[in-house]
Each structure stands twice: as structure tokens, then as C-alpha cells.
Enzyme design. Structure first.
Site, PDB file in Angstrom:
ATOM      1  N   ALA A  23      35.970  34.262  37.537  1.00 46.08           N
ATOM      2  CA  ALA A  23      34.922  35.669  37.310  1.00 46.08           C
ATOM      3  C   ALA A  23      35.664  36.843  37.235  1.00 46.08           C
ATOM      4  O   ALA A  23      34.897  37.832  37.682  1.00 46.08           O
ATOM      5  CB  ALA A  23      33.703  35.445  38.631  1.00 46.08           C
ATOM      6  N   ARG A  29      32.544  41.066  24.909  1.00 44.87           N
ATOM      7  CA  ARG A  29      31.399  40.802  23.938  1.00 44.87           C
ATOM      8  C   ARG A  29      30.162  41.386  24.315  1.00 44.87           C
ATOM      9  O   ARG A  29      29.394  41.432  23.309  1.00 44.87           O
ATOM     10  CB  ARG A  29      31.831  39.532  23.412  1.00 44.87           C
ATOM     11  CG  ARG A  29      32.903  39.022  22.722  1.00 44.87           C
ATOM     12  CD  ARG A  29      33.409  37.679  22.702  1.00 44.87           C
ATOM     13  NE  ARG A  29      33.993  37.247  23.903  1.00 44.87           N
ATOM     14  CZ  ARG A  29      34.055  35.791  24.165  1.00 44.87           C
ATOM     15  NH1 ARG A  29      33.995  34.932  23.470  1.00 44.87           N
ATOM     16  NH2 ARG A  29      34.835  35.567  25.319  1.00 44.87           N
ATOM     17  N   LYS A  36      30.479  40.978  33.440  1.00 46.61           N
ATOM     18  CA  LYS A  36      29.669  40.277  32.827  1.00 46.61           C
ATOM     19  C   LYS A  36      29.008  39.219  33.694  1.00 46.61           C
ATOM     20  O   LYS A  36      27.713  38.712  33.694  1.00 46.61           O
ATOM     21  CB  LYS A  36      30.674  39.173  31.802  1.00 46.61           C
ATOM     22  CG  LYS A  36      29.844  38.046  31.606  1.00 46.61           C
ATOM     23  CD  LYS A  36      30.571  37.085  30.408  1.00 46.61           C
ATOM     24  CE  LYS A  36      31.952  36.552  30.422  1.00 46.61           C
ATOM     25  NZ  LYS A  36      32.463  35.773  29.177  1.00 46.61           N
ATOM     26  N   GLN A  88      42.490  38.979  41.096  1.00 49.58           N
ATOM     27  CA  GLN A  88      43.328  38.740  39.845  1.00 49.58           C
ATOM     28  C   GLN A  88      43.274  40.398  39.353  1.00 49.58           C
ATOM     29  O   GLN A  88      42.587  40.819  38.401  1.00 49.58           O
ATOM     30  CB  GLN A  88      42.930  37.828  38.634  1.00 49.58           C
ATOM     31  CG  GLN A  88      43.638  37.816  37.665  1.00 49.58           C
ATOM     32  CD  GLN A  88      42.952  36.911  36.573  1.00 49.58           C
ATOM     33  OE1 GLN A  88      41.729  36.833  36.438  1.00 49.58           O
ATOM     34  NE2 GLN A  88      43.676  36.664  35.488  1.00 49.58           N
ATOM     35  N   GLY A  93      44.177  36.290  31.481  1.00 53.89           N
ATOM     36  CA  GLY A  93      43.738  35.134  30.770  1.00 53.89           C
ATOM     37  C   GLY A  93      43.401  34.071  31.970  1.00 53.89           C
ATOM     38  O   GLY A  93      43.734  34.345  33.119  1.00 53.89           O
ATOM     39  N   GLU A 171      41.920  26.512  20.764  1.00 53.87           N
ATOM     40  CA  GLU A 171      40.739  27.585  20.813  1.00 53.87           C
ATOM     41  C   GLU A 171      40.239  28.176  19.470  1.00 53.87           C
ATOM     42  O   GLU A 171      41.213  27.829  18.433  1.00 53.87           O
ATOM     43  CB  GLU A 171      41.617  28.762  21.620  1.00 53.87           C
ATOM     44  CG  GLU A 171      41.513  28.910  22.883  1.00 53.87           C
ATOM     45  CD  GLU A 171      40.362  28.635  23.649  1.00 53.87           C
ATOM     46  OE1 GLU A 171      39.341  29.330  23.698  1.00 53.87           O
ATOM     47  OE2 GLU A 171      40.292  27.410  24.265  1.00 53.87           O
ATOM     48  N   ASN A 403      -1.695  60.683  54.387  1.00 54.47           N
ATOM     49  CA  ASN A 403      -0.444  60.285  55.277  1.00 54.47           C
ATOM     50  C   ASN A 403       0.481  61.245  55.200  1.00 54.47           C
ATOM     51  O   ASN A 403       1.567  61.157  56.068  1.00 54.47           O
ATOM     52  CB  ASN A 403      -0.024  58.682  55.025  1.00 54.47           C
ATOM     53  CG  ASN A 403       0.300  58.686  53.535  1.00 54.47           C
ATOM     54  OD1 ASN A 403       0.022  59.513  52.625  1.00 54.47           O
ATOM     55  ND2 ASN A 403       1.424  57.719  53.450  1.00 54.47           N
TER      56      ASN A 403
END
Ligand code: UD1
Ligand code: MG
Length: 479
Positions: A23, A29, A36, A88, A93, A171, A403
Site C-alpha cells: 500500500a 493514474r 490511492k 517503504q 516497485g 507486464e 440556545n
């Protein structure tokens, strides 16, 4: 040194299983200022869904969330779940994400890897991936799916069409025309043998268009090292969908919410035109309740049994008991509504509103931080804030609790059985004693004793014939 993990209580295998959730990525994108994995579907962060699924498979102590981009925000958003975090700092990657988690994950026999941006995965599917991997004694098992439009995903190169064994993952950016035609995609979910993963992870390179360490390259590396790399296909391809673009996030949200409606319907709730309703993942609704079209049930809202929530109502973090009727266009936030109460149409119940059993709150009534007692009614055009209102009270149309004095909030107390005439203003702090009457259009600034009548308005003056005389003088000047 990390603690040596014990045998996994929730796992049915005689081995220690960890779940790593990647994560740390930015989500370029999405063109967003926010990470994200914190974008929401079903009313909570995408990552929170993945963690909830992981926590059904292994204890939180064996879940490691790899964070990086906006790490502190991500940690805070999901920290309550009790999982571990691995930083990280630089996102180089998906392979690099697992490299930095070596110390935490290497002691485990099996490392399941989930993607923090693919939230529809279910616990039974993760279990299946894990047990298939174990039964086959594999080094790496990938979860795959056949997608009609595989664009953007990594493609799975099997040893042969019928083989469970995999040679490599390619990929999208590196795939040739033939490979792009492969519809079997890599979900980004894997089970690894911990020792095999960390024996070979150093062989990953950044020799690819993004100059990143791809975790997907582990398939080819382990295969070449003559270790067993296999794939298992999901029955439901929707479970592996990722959220790389806004359109994908909206699509996942719609799928999740529709599934939520179907789950509630299976539990005995009627939802008319479910595709028009917005029901968050954690919402609970009791059997025989009816949800009409265009209703939103958000956050931690809980609805009891035999309720009817009519169209265009929006209930957020609210608790509704049994047998309640919420009429159209009611908006609630942090409110409680007691058994048999009727609210709306057009009621607005703000935080701290506690509506008693059988009470009625009607048209254009706004409440905030109040207790409205059993069977009490405030049916029209009223503001009730910072008030404690007893049982059997009638609050007339247009009543206002004043009030706020510009600096502080003050409390209004209305005891049981009081009748407040229409168009009254109650200037707090003030107390209306049990059974008292307040005459219509009163401005009440002093406490009213029990059973008294309070009138707080100017006495009416009548000037007989005044209007006729005025008309007469006008007529004479006209003539
Ligand atoms: C990845 C897979 C692809 C697969 C797809 C499924 C790779 C190289 N490709 O592509 O084969 O079909 O998922 O959805 O793995 N992340 C980190 N650290 C990083 C980079 C990413 O933690 O340095 C996290 C991201 O936050 C995200 C997850 O890893 O949650 C996947 O990364 P993403 O960039 O979305 O990979 P995809 O391009 O979708
Ligand atoms: Mg992705």
C-alpha cells in the site's frame, strides 16, 4: 529482530502464515493529492477493505501493511485495526516493497501478498489460494482471472495451456502483441514460500520500462531456479479488480454497494431499486425493514427490524430502533431514533439528537444535542438545540430554543407533559416545569413552575372601527 511468529491460530495449516498488503504506491493514474489506498469505496478507504479481509484469514499481529507515500496519513486511517506497518520510504516497485519487508516476513513459512488497491477480494478466496499453495508445495502461487478486457494487467504465461505451472508474468508495457491477447491476468495476489521468496528476491532487477523492481518477475526467477510456480484461477473475476483510475474506483464502489444490498436482502430486508441506494459496507439493517429508492445509509448506521426508510432520506452514523418510520427527505447525522418513532418528511436530526420511543419529529424540524422523551411531538417548523425534553410533551409549530447567546450554548429543560404553544421562543437557560402550559407566541426568559400557564407576549389591543375609518378618509381624498 522481529518476534518469531507462532503457529497461526486462524490458519488450518501446520505452518506460520503472514499476509503482506502492498500500500505504499502513490496512485499516479488517479491524478489525486491523496494516496490511492485512502480513496473510498463503500464509505471507507480501499485499504480498509483489504485489511478487513486479511483479518478474517490471519490474526492482525501477522498482517504487515507496507506503506510509503503519505505513510503517516495511511497509518492513521487504518491504524485502529491493530496491524503492523512496514515503511517503504522510496517506492521502487512491488518487488522492492517485499524487499524492505524482509525482516518482518522472512520468519514465516508462507507469505500471502495482497494488493492494497484491490479491495473486492474475499476471505474464502485468500484461504483457497493459501491452501492450494500449501497442498502443491509450491514456491509461488499466483491468483489469476480471465478478464474480457485485460488491458493494463500483467499477463500469465503458463507452461502450456492446460498446465497449472507458470513460466513467467509479463507486464502490459513489456508484452508483445501475442502476449497482449492473453486474457488470463495476474491479480497481484500471491502466496509465496517465505524461504524461497527471500532466497531469490535479490535477483530482481530494474531492467524494465519503469525502472522498478517488479514482484511479478519472481515468477520467472523461481521458475528458472526450478522451483514450483503455479496459478489458481478465481471463479469470480470481479474479486481481483484493481483501482488504478477514477473510473475503476467508481466501478468497484458500485459493485460493492450492490453486493451489500444483495447481502441485506438475503438477510430479510426489502430494498426497492437497490441500484439507486447508497449503503455503506458497515451498515446493519434488521429483517422486514423496507428501504425505498434513493436512500443513503452511511457510516456506522444501524437500522432495526420492521422500519421503513422512505425515499431521499440520508442517514449517517445513526441508530434507528425497531418499527420506525423515516419519511422522505429526512437527514440525520449521529442521531438515535427510538422504537416506533416517526420522523420527517424534511426533518434534520443533527449529532446528539436522541428521539424517544413513539416520538414524532415532523416537517422542517431541526434538532441538535437533545433528548426528546417518550411520545413527545415536535411536528412543524421548529429548532430544538441543547434541550432535555420529557415524556408526553407537545412542542407547537414554530417553537425555537434560543440556545446561543453569541458566546456560549445554554440548556433548555422541558419537563414531562408540558404544552408549548406555537411560535414560542424559549431563551436558555430556562426550565419549563412539569405539566405547565406556555401560551402561543410567548417569549419565555424565566423558569415556569410546574402546572403554571406562562404568557410572554404583548397584550392585544383592538381599535374598533379603525380600518373602516382609514378606508373612509382614503375614499374622501380620492373623491
Ligand atoms: C500490478 C502487477 C500486475 C497486476 C496488477 C493487478 C506489478 C509489477 N504488476 O500492477 O501484474 O496485473 O498489479 O492489480 O506488480 N506498491 C507499493 N510499493 C511500490 C509500488 C506499488 O507498495 O513501490 C503498491 C501500490 O500501492 C498498490 C500495489 O502495490 O497497492 C500494486 O501497485 P500498482 O502500481 O497498482 O501495480 P499495477 O500497475 O496495478
Ligand atoms: Mg494496481
Amino acid at each position: 529482530m522481529p518476534k518469531r511468529p507462532g503457529k497461526n491460530a486462524k490458519s488450518s495449516f501446520p505452518c506460520r502464515v503472514a499476509i503482506a498488503i502492498m500500500a505504499a504506491g502513490k496512485g499516479t493514474r488517479l491524478k489525486s493529492r491523496h494516496p490511492k489506498v485512502l480513496h473510498e469505496i463503500g464509505g471507507k478507504p480501499i485499504l480498509a477493505h483489504v485489511i478487513a479481509t486479511a483479518a478474517k484469514v490471519v490474526p492482525a499481529a501477522d498482517i504487515f501493511v507496507i506503506i510509503g507515500h503519505e505513510a503517516e496519513r495511511v497509518r492513521q486511517a487504518v491504524g485502529g485495526s491493530g496491524v503492523n506497518f512496514v515503511l517503504q520510504a522510496e517506492q521502487r516497485g512491488t518487488g522492492h516493497a517485499l524487499m524492505v519487508a524482509r525482516e518482518a516476513l522472512a520468519p514465516y513459512d508462507q507469505v500471502i501478498v495482497l494488493s492494497g488497491d484491490a479491495p473486492l477480494i474475499t476471505a474464502p478466496t485468500v484461504q483457497k489460494l493459501s491452501s492450494f499453495h500449501n497442498a502443491q508445495n509450491a514456491a509461488m502461487t499466483l491468483l489469476t482471472a480471465d478478464l474480457a478486457t485485460p488491458v493494463g494487467y500483467g499477463r500469465v504465461l503458463r507452461k502450456s495451456a492446460k498446465s497449472t505451472e507458470v513460466k513467467a508474468i509479463v507486464e502490459e508495457k513489456a508484452a508483445n502483441a501475442t502476449q497482449k491477447k492473453i486474457r488470463e491476468i495476474n491479480s497481484g495476489f500471491y502466496a509465496f514460500s517465505g524461504p524461497s521468496l527471500y532466497q531469490h528476491i535479490g535477483e530482481l532487477s530494474t531492467d524494465n520500462p519503469h525502472r522498478e523492481y517488479y514482484l511479478t518477475d519472481m515468477a520467472g526467477i523461481l521458475h528458472r531456479a526450478r522451483k514450483k510456480v503455479i496459478a489458481i484461477k478465481t471463479a469470480d473475476a470481479a474479486e481481483v479488480l484493481g483501482s488504478n483510475t477514477r473510473a475503476e474506483i467508481v466501478d468497484l464502489d458500485a459493485r460493492l454497494r450492490l453486493a451489500k444490498c444483495h447481502q441485506l436482502m438475503a438477510e430479510g430486508v426489502t430494498i426497492f431499486q437497490p441500484q439507486t441506494c447508497l449503503i455503506d459496507s458497515d451498515v446493519v439493517v434488521g429483517a422486514d425493514s423496507v428501504i425505498e429508492p434513493f436512500v443513503q445509509l452511511l457510516g456506522k448506521t444501524r437500522i432495526g427490524a420492521d422500519c421503513r426508510i422512505r425515499s431521499y432520506s440520508i442517514l449517517k452514523d445513526s441508530e434507528v430502533a425497531d418499527n420506525v418510520l423515516v419519511n422522505p427527505l429526512t437527514v440525520t447525522d449521529g442521531a438515535r431514533i427510538g422504537t416506533g418513532a416517526i420522523v420527517g418528511p424534511y426533518s434534520r436530526l443533527r449529532p446528539g439528537s436522541d428521539i424517544g420511543e413513539g416520538a414524532h419529529v415532523g416537517n422542517f424540524v431541526e434538532t441538535k444535542k437533545i433528548k426528546l422523551g417518550k411520545g413527545s411531538k415536535a411536528n412543524h417548523l421548529t429548532y430544538l438545540g441543547d434541550a432535555e425534553i420529557g415524556d408526553g410533551v407537545n412542542v407547537g409549530a414554530g417553537t425555537i430554543t434560543c440556545n446561543y447567546d453569541g458566546v456560549n450554548k445554554h440548556k433548555t429543560t422541558i419537563e414531562d407533559g408540558v404544552f408549548i404553544g406555537s411560535d414560542s421562543t424559549l431563551v436558555a437557560p430556562v426550565r419549563i416545569g412539569r405539566g405547565a402550559y406556555v401560551a402561543a407566541a410567548s417569549c419565555i426568559t424565566d423558569d415556569v413552575p410546574a402546572d403554571a400557564l406562562a404568557l410572554g407576549r404583548a397584550r392585544q389591543t383592538v381599535k374598533e372601527g379603525w380600518a373602516a375609518a382609514k378606508r373612509g378618509s382614503r375614499n374622501s381624498t380620492q373623491g
